[in-house]
Structures are given as C-alpha cells and as structure tokens.
Design a protein around this motif. Structure first.
Motif, PDB file in Angstrom:
ATOM      1  N   LYS A 190       6.630 -90.656 -55.584  1.00  0.00           N
ATOM      2  CA  LYS A 190       5.232 -90.416 -55.957  1.00  0.00           C
ATOM      3  C   LYS A 190       4.935 -88.929 -56.175  1.00  0.00           C
ATOM      4  O   LYS A 190       5.455 -88.082 -55.459  1.00  0.00           O
ATOM      5  CB  LYS A 190       4.312 -90.964 -54.862  1.00  0.00           C
ATOM      6  N   PRO A 191       4.080 -88.640 -57.155  1.00  0.00           N
ATOM      7  CA  PRO A 191       3.763 -87.239 -57.459  1.00  0.00           C
ATOM      8  C   PRO A 191       3.069 -86.543 -56.300  1.00  0.00           C
ATOM      9  O   PRO A 191       2.326 -87.165 -55.542  1.00  0.00           O
ATOM     10  CB  PRO A 191       2.797 -87.353 -58.647  1.00  0.00           C
ATOM     11  N   GLY A 192       3.326 -85.252 -56.204  1.00  0.00           N
ATOM     12  CA  GLY A 192       2.575 -84.417 -55.270  1.00  0.00           C
ATOM     13  C   GLY A 192       1.275 -83.947 -55.910  1.00  0.00           C
ATOM     14  O   GLY A 192       0.840 -84.494 -56.929  1.00  0.00           O
ATOM     15  N   ASP A 193       0.691 -82.898 -55.349  1.00  0.00           N
ATOM     16  CA  ASP A 193      -0.624 -82.447 -55.798  1.00  0.00           C
ATOM     17  C   ASP A 193      -0.636 -81.965 -57.250  1.00  0.00           C
ATOM     18  O   ASP A 193      -1.654 -82.057 -57.940  1.00  0.00           O
ATOM     19  CB  ASP A 193      -1.136 -81.307 -54.892  1.00  0.00           C
ATOM     20  N   ASP A 194       0.514 -81.438 -57.715  1.00  0.00           N
ATOM     21  CA  ASP A 194       0.542 -80.928 -59.104  1.00  0.00           C
ATOM     22  C   ASP A 194       0.752 -82.044 -60.122  1.00  0.00           C
ATOM     23  O   ASP A 194       0.851 -81.755 -61.318  1.00  0.00           O
ATOM     24  CB  ASP A 194       1.616 -79.844 -59.245  1.00  0.00           C
ATOM     25  N   GLY A 195       0.853 -83.273 -59.665  1.00  0.00           N
ATOM     26  CA  GLY A 195       0.997 -84.399 -60.586  1.00  0.00           C
ATOM     27  C   GLY A 195       2.414 -84.700 -61.009  1.00  0.00           C
ATOM     28  O   GLY A 195       2.667 -85.709 -61.659  1.00  0.00           O
ATOM     29  N   THR A 196       3.364 -83.814 -60.652  1.00  0.00           N
ATOM     30  CA  THR A 196       4.754 -84.053 -61.029  1.00  0.00           C
ATOM     31  C   THR A 196       5.426 -84.934 -59.976  1.00  0.00           C
ATOM     32  O   THR A 196       5.331 -84.642 -58.785  1.00  0.00           O
ATOM     33  CB  THR A 196       5.527 -82.715 -61.111  1.00  0.00           C
ATOM     34  N   PRO A 197       6.104 -86.001 -60.419  1.00  0.00           N
ATOM     35  CA  PRO A 197       6.769 -86.864 -59.439  1.00  0.00           C
ATOM     36  C   PRO A 197       7.824 -86.096 -58.646  1.00  0.00           C
ATOM     37  O   PRO A 197       8.424 -85.142 -59.144  1.00  0.00           O
ATOM     38  CB  PRO A 197       7.441 -87.930 -60.311  1.00  0.00           C
TER      39      PRO A 197
END
Lengths: 426, 426
Positions: A190-197
């Motif tokens: 699942k992505p972190g805060d920056d949206g990158t998985p």
C-alpha cells in the motif's frame, strides 16, 4: 468393496514404531526418487518407503487390472484416473502383502531389497501433476477473523459467505513438496503518504494451516456432480501451507482476489492419505444456518476429525507449536465444495487439488495463521527460545502436522514443512 | 536471428486467397487431427493446413536441432520449451519450403499428399496443454466501465489499478478450442427480498473480447524476469473469449474474485500467431501516469496494433458485428504483465496462458462485452435480423476475429467462436 486395509487388528511383519503416522491402516500414496535415482510411485508403512513399481513388476498385484507402467511414473494422475475401485483393491493388496502371516515378500530377501527403502534413501516428490488448484475459504472462524482485520468487525462475514462455499482459483506451478525452501517474495504494498506504493521484500509473511484434497476425473465440461456422489471422486488428502504475504495481498486483492500475495509458493505434504483410510474419523460438521440451497444439502457426516498443528522453528532453534486446530471446523464440507465447484459445469480432472482455506477453530490458540494468532501483529507470539514473532522471519521453518486417533488407532499425514530464505535482492 | 519469414515480398507456390488471415508472413502454430485421425502439430498458409510432423519425418527440417517426435504431439508445449531461437529457425524454414521458387516440396506430389490438408479434412484441437491460466484486467476503459456498473461511478477505478497490472488466476480445465459448444451455466445469484439466493441458469450471460499470450518456460521458482527480457518468453497470441455469467459473478466475487461466473468455459482461437509475426505492428501503448514503479517501466513499443471485433449470430440467422476494438488499448503491456507476474518469484512454465482482460476502447462501439455495450442491459443492441440483445441468448454464436494490416500486409488470427446451448435442467 470392503475396506479390508482399515481393519485395526491387522499387524505387519515389518517393524513399525508405535505412534507412527503410518501404521498398516494408513497406506498413503506418494512419488519418490529411489537410491538409484529412479522415480517411482510408492507407499509408506512405519519408517519404510515401499516401491510399488517394483512390487508390480514382481507380480504382487496379479489379478488387479493395472497397466504395466502404472506405478513407474512421476505422478499419481493415471493411477488416480483408474478410479475408486482400483484404489481400494491396491490398498487392500498392499495391506495383505505386509500382513504378519504373509510369507511371500517377508521371506524373499531378494524381493525385499528391491521393494523396501529406508526414509534416508529416498527423496519425496510432488505426488501429482496438479492441473488446477482451487482454494476455498471454508472456516467460518477464519473468514470472520479476516473480515474483522481487513474490512469491518461489525460486518466481518460477507452476505454470500453462509450461502456459498466461497473459493478462488490458485496458482498450480508454485505448489512444492514439503522440505523445499522458499524465497521471501518481493512486491508492491500500500502507498505511503506520497502516494507511491511500497516495494520490496514482504514484511508480513504468513502461513495458512490448511488441508487439500486431490480429485480424480470428476465430470466432463457442462456436467455436474451432486454432494452425494462427490466423495467418490476424492482420492485423498494432504496437509497444505498456503503461504501468504499479507502486505502484498492487502494492496492487490480488490476486486479480483489474491494473486502475487499467494502465488510465490504453496507447500504440500508428500503422502496422499486416502479418503478410505479416514473413513472411521467421520464427524458432523458445524450446523449450517441458514439451510443451504438444495444442491448443497448433505445427509451424512461429511466432516473429518483430524487434529492439525503448526509450529515455528527458528534457524538453529527448537520448534514451538503455535496453533492447534482441527479439520472438523470446516463449515463447508469437501463434498459440498466439489458439488459447488461443478454446479456451473466446470470440469474437474485427475490431479486437481482443492484447498480448504485456513482452518481456524473457535479459540485463540486454534487460529490457523499468524495474522489471526497475533491479531495482525498486535499480540506477538512468544517462542520457546525467548524470541517473539508477529509474522514469519527469514530462517524460520514452519512445520505442519496432522493426525486422527480413535481407539488407539492413529492415522497421520507426516509433515508439511518449509523454510523461509531471504529475498533475492533486486 | 533474422525474421526472414516476415519479408512482405515473399510469395508462395501455394494458391493463397487475397485478404487471408494466413499469408506466407503469418505461419502460426496449432494442433490438429488429420483425415487419418492422427494428431499432429501444424501450421496454416492460406486455406491449407500443413502437417509439420510429416514434414519433419520427410527431412524438411534438416539442420535444425529438433527431437524426432517434437511435432508428433498433442500439444505445442515441448516445441515451445525449445525456445525463441528454435521457433524462428522453424518458422523461417517453413517459409522457405513454400517459397515460390523452391521446388523441393512443390514438385514432389507424394510428399505434398502427406503434408497438405484442406481445412475440411482436419479438426483443430487445443494448441497447448495449459498449466496455469492468468487473466489480467489491463484495459483502463473496461476497468472504468465495470467499476461504474458494479461499484461506484464516482470512484470507478480502484486506487491500485494505475499502479499494478491487476490480474487473477483462472481455471485451465475449461479452456476449449473455437467451435466447441457451451452449456449455459447454472448457479447462485443475489438473494431476493426473502433473503434466499436465486438459483438457476444464468440470465446475464456475456462474452469478453480478449487476447491471450502463451509463454515458454520463463523462470524457476524464486526468480523473476524483467520487462526488458519478458518478450523473449512469449511464444505467441490467440484470441480469447472469457465467457462470463454476470449474475453468478456479481454474487460470488467479493472478496476472492470471479470463480464459477467464469470457470464454466473459456474459448480460444486454435492458431497461435507468433510474437515474431506481429513484429511490424508494434505501437505505443497509452501514456502511463503516474509513472509505474521501476520494475514495470518500459522503454520500447510494447503494444500491438491489432484490430478486434466481436459478432453475434443468432440461431439460423446472419451475424451482426457488435464491437470493434483494438489490442493497442491495453494500458499494461504483455511485457509488464509478465514482469509483474514473476516479481514475487512465481514460476511461469511452457504452455501457461495469460489473458489481457476485456479490451474496451474509448468509444461506445468499442466496448468488449455486452455488460458495457448495453450498459447492463439498459440499451439493448439491435441485431441485423431485427431482434434485440441485452445479453447472450441460447442458440447464439459469438464470433471473434482479429487482424493487423500495414502496407497491404494482413496478419490475422482466424476465428474464436462458440455457440451457447441451453442449460442442462437439474
């Protein structure tokens, strides 16, 4: 066809350890490499592996209709295709050959040399060429636990679950026999805060304590089998570890189901214990409410009382049993699963494998996965060596065992084990 | 290894119809029963089926390392295992044998009789023994349409879709060659007001317009292949109809994905068109935004410009083309799919098949399923015979076709067709 081989009074001229999983009344089927590097189909009694290919060549199956090379194969598929009557004849005959008073093989040293192997002389292989592998999701406790953890504790069990033996297609190619080491899988999470998985080795590597059944040719495309007929098409059972990378699974599984979170490896025990050998361990399954649709209704005891356990053995450490469960907890029986699988006309072939799904019981120590046992890592397990586990670590070996007992008779499955090796760096 | 067989100037001594899907530059591979009921591997040029087993026995593949029986098999798996270099050598040699000026076979009537068949003399079989079948979900338009219809138009595309080539394991046993009739499946559907699920023949039977690729042995368990290497492991493509019972699927698919809504039958076209034959039809895929993770990044044109169509032919009626789409709409390329499939160490074998998922384009007439074309039955399609269709009816034949054209050269796939028969009553 009487199940002569099941007679609990039968004893053998072979020296059989007490408390073995493989007494005279088991007679499972498997495939192994002999000391001469020949692949053959065999059985196991006590701590002996028995070469059925050699026995057949020496004439011990005379009178049973078998092709000459039926046991000289690298899979049981053709033998399983021969059908239930043949399985019973062969199993009964094997029992006869090793019966205490039968001198034919007992007193023939030359034959014994060709037929009998000690376990250190052989190497177990995958017993069947698995065409299709289906995994069900048939323990209500497991489905409820997973629903609570992955979705919503208030509505843990989805509306279809009590109506349908929910299942999905799994990956056949990565099913391996007990003892084969497994690389920790790499994948997206699942992505972190920056949206990158996220990407890298799984951090939430888990086992799933399951059993699986192996079928014979069941139905042609477009046909179906009833619950009543279904068990005629089940050859036997193995222990099954459906290794799962929870972080990969959680990110990928909506809407099409688990994929790479499961397909990196699945381990089975190498000896298929026949359904016949388990006959005296039948038991009622859980009450089914609401009543299933007619095509899923059953009138006899289709569950089996098989004790299951899972243990973790750290690298160079002693093992700790972390789960005690039972195959009888299955809400949907194997017969119901097979009837459901074919109701749409899907054809089932010899060597197909159907897993039970994780078998969790009602108590916290009977849960069949680390996800449930540690409640997603919130309550780490203490191992005997003092270390703690939220999930499975590199170097850990997970060992599963299963057996039934009644009136002093024990029928077991041996071990289903696999060691986790570190991921191969990118 | 030059792709000599692709040379568009090559012509043959065989009489080849103009506009054929199978010119000298195609040379696909398949398996058929001959007029003598012998099973063999073959190719097709124009309206001739060519027995490669016979050609090999007659010495026409001299100089290429091939086992004697490589074409005398009921599947292409072993030939595919021989690898890309061998495929190219064989395809180039076939092209040479039929080249206009090559007299060797042309002038040998005895040999021609053994090698050449007209199409009515043969019966096409499944070309490969499919070990594992995976279906991807790689058309953004299709995923968006289905998300709108099954879930939420506001959030049609799930958050993982632009990050992962979403896929799932499908059922291998029920994959059938074009022309095999299909029974309407029976199954459970969503409960009515009294809470009891529906049960009976599917009322929402659909097709899915897909292509599928066939792999060679790609990687051992625990290993992976890169996007860059991936195409070396793709033998070729077929047309693929992933029949779907939408009402069964809708009730069963949460949380583990489609199961009986798909596993009753899946149809493929019988000739595998090699990736080599499609080389000059490469094109850019859709722009990928956000940028995929490094393991999914690609630097060359990995999409292919292949026109696709689906038609419905009512019983005794004329056909109506209902969908025009293109394989180039795939958001995730085959190379990305295969790299993703193996990133966790999952092993891929010779004969495995990977479907694209329904290929829908941007316009309403380019949608690849009835679900989308009729927007779940809201806008029925008018057929040429005046009848209307919301979904597929008993007696309907669904026919799919695919071809590429460039500078007068046409490479096609033939047909992928299947007729729906009424459900077998319970």
């Amino acid at each position: 066809m009487p199940l002569t081989a099941n007679d609990p009074t039968r004893t053998s001229w072979l020296d059989i350890p007490t408390h073995t999983d493989f007494p005279m009344q088991n007679i499972p089927f498997g495939v192994f490499l002999t000391r001469d590097d020949i692949i053959t189909i065999g059985t196991r009694i006590g701590d002996y592996a028995i070469d059925l290919g050699a026995l057949h060549q020496l004439g011990y199956f005379e009178g049973i209709q078998l092709t000459d090379d039926i046991f000289l194969q690298d899979s049981l598929n053709d033998f399983i295709s021969d059908g239930k009557k043949t399985w019973r004849l062969v199993r009964n005959r094997i029992s006869d050959i090793f019966l205490k008073d039968n001198s034919k093989l007992r007193d023939n040293e030359e034959h014994r040399k060709q037929v009998l192997f000690t376990l250190d002389e052989i190497e177990m292989q995958l017993p069947v060429d698995i065409g299709d592998y289906t995994d069900f999701y048939a323990s209500k406790e497991h489905a409820t636990n997973v629903g609570s953890l992955f979705r919503d504790p208030e509505n843990a069990l989805l509306p279809n679950w009590l109506r349908i033996p929910i299942g999905y297609h799994g990956r056949s190619s990565s099913i391996i026999p007990s003892g084969t080491p497994i690389r920790r899988p790499i994948g997206q999470t699942k992505p972190g805060d920056d949206g990158t998985p996220g990407f890298g080795p799984s951090k939430l590597l888990d086992f799933e304590l399951e059993m699986a059944f192996i079928t014979t040719d069941t139905n042609d495309l477009g046909k179906r089998v009833s619950v009543k007929e279904a068990e005629d098409y089940i050859f036997g059972l193995v222990l099954f570890n459906d290794w799962s990378a929870r972080d990969i699974q959680a990110w990928e599984y909506v809407p099409l189901g688990p994929f790479l979170g499961k397909s990196f490896a699945s381990t089975i025990s190498p000896w298929i214990v026949t359904l016949d050998a388990l006959e005296s361990f039948r038991t009622e399954g859980p009450a089914q409410e609401p009543t299933p649709l007619p095509y899923l209704q059953q009138s006899k005891k289709n569950n089996f009382d098989i004790h299951l356990e899972a243990a973790i053995q750290p690298e160079n450490g002693e093992e700790t049993v972390v789960a005690n469960s039972n195959f009888k907890y299955m809400y949907w029986s194997m017969a119901q699963q097979l009837a459901h699988h074919t109701v749409n006309g899907c054809n089932v072939r010899s060597g197909d494998m159907m897993g039970s799904g994780t078998i969790s019981g009602p108590t916290k120590d009977s849960y069949g996965s680390m996800l449930e046992l540690t409640w997603r890592g919130q309550n780490p397990l203490k191992l005997n060596d003092g270390s703690e586990r939220k999930f499975i670590e590199d170097g850990d070996t997970v060992i599963m065992r299963a057996h039934c007992t009644r009136n002093g008779l024990r029928i077991g499955f041996g071990e289903c084990s696999g060691k986790i090796l570190p991921a191969i760096p990118f």
